[in-house]
Design a protein around this motif. Structure first.
Motif, mmCIF file in Angstrom:
data_model
loop_
_atom_site.group_PDB
_atom_site.id
_atom_site.type_symbol
_atom_site.label_atom_id
_atom_site.label_comp_id
_atom_site.label_asym_id
_atom_site.label_seq_id
_atom_site.Cartn_x
_atom_site.Cartn_y
_atom_site.Cartn_z
ATOM 1 N N PRO A 3 -10.388 -8.323 -11.287
ATOM 2 C CA PRO A 3 -8.936 -8.140 -11.190
ATOM 3 C C PRO A 3 -8.491 -6.781 -11.716
ATOM 4 C CG PRO A 3 -9.426 -10.336 -12.011
ATOM 5 C CD PRO A 3 -10.737 -9.578 -11.967
ATOM 6 N N GLU A 4 -9.157 -6.263 -12.736
ATOM 7 C CA GLU A 4 -8.795 -4.957 -13.292
ATOM 8 C C GLU A 4 -9.053 -3.829 -12.286
ATOM 9 O OE1 GLU A 4 -9.399 -7.937 -16.299
ATOM 10 O OE2 GLU A 4 -10.885 -7.163 -14.880
ATOM 11 N N VAL A 5 -10.156 -3.896 -11.581
ATOM 12 C CA VAL A 5 -10.471 -2.887 -10.568
ATOM 13 C C VAL A 5 -9.451 -2.959 -9.432
ATOM 14 C CG1 VAL A 5 -12.139 -2.251 -8.770
ATOM 15 C CG2 VAL A 5 -12.913 -2.661 -11.115
ATOM 16 N N LYS A 6 -9.127 -4.165 -9.010
ATOM 17 C CA LYS A 6 -8.142 -4.339 -7.934
ATOM 18 C C LYS A 6 -6.783 -3.805 -8.352
ATOM 19 C CE LYS A 6 -10.338 -8.470 -6.113
ATOM 20 N NZ LYS A 6 -10.144 -9.911 -5.890
ATOM 21 N N LEU A 39 -14.907 -5.690 0.467
ATOM 22 C CA LEU A 39 -15.813 -6.816 0.308
ATOM 23 C C LEU A 39 -15.565 -7.463 -1.056
ATOM 24 C CD1 LEU A 39 -19.170 -5.492 1.798
ATOM 25 C CD2 LEU A 39 -17.574 -7.132 2.808
ATOM 26 N N ALA A 40 -15.587 -8.774 -1.098
ATOM 27 C CA ALA A 40 -15.294 -9.529 -2.310
ATOM 28 C C ALA A 40 -16.262 -9.160 -3.437
ATOM 29 C CB ALA A 40 -15.386 -11.024 -2.009
ATOM 30 N N PRO A 100 -14.496 -0.012 3.232
ATOM 31 C CA PRO A 100 -13.227 -0.732 3.228
ATOM 32 C C PRO A 100 -12.285 -0.270 4.338
ATOM 33 C CG PRO A 100 -13.300 0.848 1.427
ATOM 34 C CD PRO A 100 -14.607 0.941 2.146
ATOM 35 N N HIS A 101 -11.230 -1.041 4.520
ATOM 36 C CA HIS A 101 -10.195 -0.729 5.504
ATOM 37 C C HIS A 101 -8.862 -0.608 4.782
ATOM 38 C CE1 HIS A 101 -12.550 -1.553 9.183
ATOM 39 N NE2 HIS A 101 -13.209 -2.362 8.377
ATOM 40 N N LEU A 102 -8.126 0.455 5.070
ATOM 41 C CA LEU A 102 -6.784 0.637 4.529
ATOM 42 C C LEU A 102 -5.813 0.680 5.700
ATOM 43 C CD1 LEU A 102 -4.832 1.243 2.148
ATOM 44 C CD2 LEU A 102 -5.238 3.669 2.644
ATOM 45 N N ASP A 125 -9.698 -9.432 -0.475
ATOM 46 C CA ASP A 125 -11.145 -9.651 -0.470
ATOM 47 C C ASP A 125 -11.610 -10.088 0.913
ATOM 48 O OD1 ASP A 125 -11.642 -9.114 -3.165
ATOM 49 O OD2 ASP A 125 -11.264 -11.173 -3.779
ATOM 50 N N MET A 126 -12.633 -9.418 1.423
ATOM 51 C CA MET A 126 -13.259 -9.824 2.682
ATOM 52 C C MET A 126 -14.504 -10.642 2.349
ATOM 53 S SD MET A 126 -12.805 -6.398 5.067
ATOM 54 C CE MET A 126 -14.212 -5.617 4.364
ATOM 55 N N ASP A 127 -14.755 -11.640 3.139
ATOM 56 C CA ASP A 127 -15.903 -12.527 2.945
ATOM 57 C C ASP A 127 -17.190 -11.779 3.307
ATOM 58 O OD1 ASP A 127 -17.786 -14.554 2.906
ATOM 59 O OD2 ASP A 127 -16.713 -15.833 4.322
ATOM 60 N N ARG A 128 -18.055 -11.564 2.327
ATOM 61 C CA ARG A 128 -19.310 -10.840 2.562
ATOM 62 C C ARG A 128 -20.171 -11.512 3.627
ATOM 63 N NH1 ARG A 128 -21.033 -6.936 -1.007
ATOM 64 N NH2 ARG A 128 -19.586 -6.535 -2.722
ATOM 65 N N ALA A 129 -20.219 -12.836 3.599
ATOM 66 C CA ALA A 129 -21.091 -13.565 4.534
ATOM 67 C C ALA A 129 -20.591 -13.445 5.966
ATOM 68 C CB ALA A 129 -21.171 -15.036 4.133
ATOM 69 N N ALA A 130 -19.306 -13.284 6.169
ATOM 70 C CA ALA A 130 -18.750 -13.255 7.520
ATOM 71 C C ALA A 130 -18.535 -11.847 8.071
ATOM 72 C CB ALA A 130 -17.418 -14.016 7.544
ATOM 73 N N TYR A 131 -18.538 -10.848 7.195
ATOM 74 C CA TYR A 131 -18.229 -9.482 7.623
ATOM 75 C C TYR A 131 -19.443 -8.866 8.327
ATOM 76 C CZ TYR A 131 -16.602 -4.665 7.531
ATOM 77 O OH TYR A 131 -16.210 -3.400 7.887
#
Length: 120
Positions: free
Chosen positions: A75-78, A70-71, A2-4, A109-115
């Protein structure tokens, strides 16, 4: 991934960038949501030019953190991640007397297919 990214207003003199990044990385890794600790990339951005509202006499500052993952998380984890990040920032952010400091956290959420991720 991830990126922060932590952005903060330049009028928060003494914002402890290095200490904040260490503490934020520790709390994010402790959440169990980062598979490999070396994947967490964190940085700060001191914002020199900013406007908060439209009252030129008001003393205001901000800190905004954005965690990009990545998506696929619930919601609870986020919410847990958001609260962990906010707790660290509440503890470490300078709060000059008379200044309203706004703190916000967003989990994106980052798009898994595009990342794309590679190594050199």
């Amino acid at each position: 991934m991830p990126h922060l990214i932590v952005e903060y207003s330049s009028n928060l003199e003494g914002f402890p960038e290095a200490h904040a990044l260490d503490a934020l990385n520790a709390t994010i890794i402790a959440s169990g949501q980062v598979q490999y600790e070396q994947d967490l990339k964190s940085r700060t951005i001191r914002t020199e030019q900013f406007v908060i509202g439209n009252d030129p006499t008001a003393l205001r500052g901000f800190v905004h953190a954005e965690l990009r993952l990545l998506a696929g998380r619930t919601p609870e984890v986020k919410r847990d991640l958001s609260e962990r990040i906010a707790a660290v920032l509440r503890e470490l952010t300078p709060h000059p007397e008379g200044m309203l400091v706004q703190l916000s956290v967003d989990i994106v959420d980052m798009d898994r297919a595009a990342y794309y991720k590679g190594t050199l």
